[in-house]
Write an enzyme that holds these catalytic residues in place. Sequence first.
Site: not given
Lengths: 297, 194
Positions: B37-39
């Site tokens: 999700a951060h990516l």
Amino acid sequence: MGDFKITYEEIFSLVHNMCTGISSDVLEIMNKALVKESNQGAKALLQSMIDNVGQAGKLDKPVCQSPGLPTVYIRFGDQADLGGLSKWLPQAVVECTKKGYIRPSIVHPLTRYNPGDSSGVGIPNFEYQYRPGQEYMEVIMSAKGCGAELANLSTILTPATLGTNYVGLKKLVLETVTKGGGFPCPPSAIGIGIGGQMDISAKLSREAISTRDWRDQHPDPLFASLEKELLENINSLGLGPAGIGGDTTCLAVKIGYAATHTAICPVTINFHCWVARRFGVRFYPDGRREYLFQEAK
Amino acid sequence: MTEHNLTLPVNDAQVENLSMGDTVYLTGTVYTARDMAHLEIKRLREKGEPLPVELSGRAIFHAGPVVRKTDKGWELVVIGPTTSIRMEPHAGMTGELGVKLIIGKGGLAKDSREMFQKHKQAYLQAAPGCAVQLAAGVKKVTTAYWPENGMPEAMWVLEVERFGPFIVTMDTWGNSRYDEVKDKAYQRIKQIYG
């Protein structure tokens, strides 16, 4: 030939129970640690952990959301029923995933594609071990959270870096535990594999902490005393549950070893979270069962 | 040690008020986000595209839940923290997005400490492995973004009520309980083995 009388339903039930509880040797150590813990915050965290296990059992839910990578140790003698186990264990893992007892966490290593059912090449990881003369067939399955894996370390020491009285090894273990801090879900336990080559030490480290009773004593006095010394010294570091301070950092140290080459001393340190979900069962050729990691009833 | 009952979104002053060792319960919307999700957030930012959620003043939970699909939508089974250090490379990004609270386990490192000071953020430790207890605070699973990345890696939008308890272990003044505890442990190792 004996008849082990293993059914899919039995295998499913073993995997299901593994997800919703922790093995009783570990729960006993946790309860003893709770009594001895002097840090109030740490005591509260330990109590939460123990309560959480009780709730998981009552509500028929997984104790922890992180199932890790399922690993199965099958130790068999001249009689075995490997066909059923090789087929039913992966099937039970997939069914438990569909029912919400196991989070689908298995992905392709490069593309990161998640099939959504805990299936994949090499899943579960089967370690088949032939034990000549063993009458029963022993199956131990372990689901240890993968947060713990992030602190693992493999290295090759030499006679010089191993040091007098193995001080190089001992320092390495304490420094690795400290560096790991709260990552491996302390209070954790560690398996240490010593000897062989790099792959052997890694396998030994995982096997030691996944298959031994955490209250047992190593049969070799040298390793028994090393396990005891390391456990005491790790717990004197003050890292505590969750790595935020306290007396309870490590629940057990278990060492596996193999002979090695004269030039090297491979060492792997393998962390296990406190959520020790596993089952162990000995199948006898006459259909009897003997269960490991649980109190006699 | 104080107990704080915070309703999201929170402001800088509320975060500055959190001291190490305090207990926090949260009410409102919480987003889960792990590695993938951060990516995804990073990818959208680099392309200049809008994010699907408003992160300013909010809490990100480093967690991947177990959820079941039912006739009425998603049902949360259990949820617990994942090891936060994997998200350390995203310290600057979450700070710039206005995320105020990061929930996880094991803490974050130096870059995050600096960003916590700069952007007024704090880190909350959830009890590791206590996924059943934490699930009691989640009232509803609203939706999931990036479900194609798999159940753990999707961003789950959770409506929570008195969600916790969480312990403040990294504050907005640059303190980290993890680093304090580790420094003492390294000194102790020197005492034992030289």
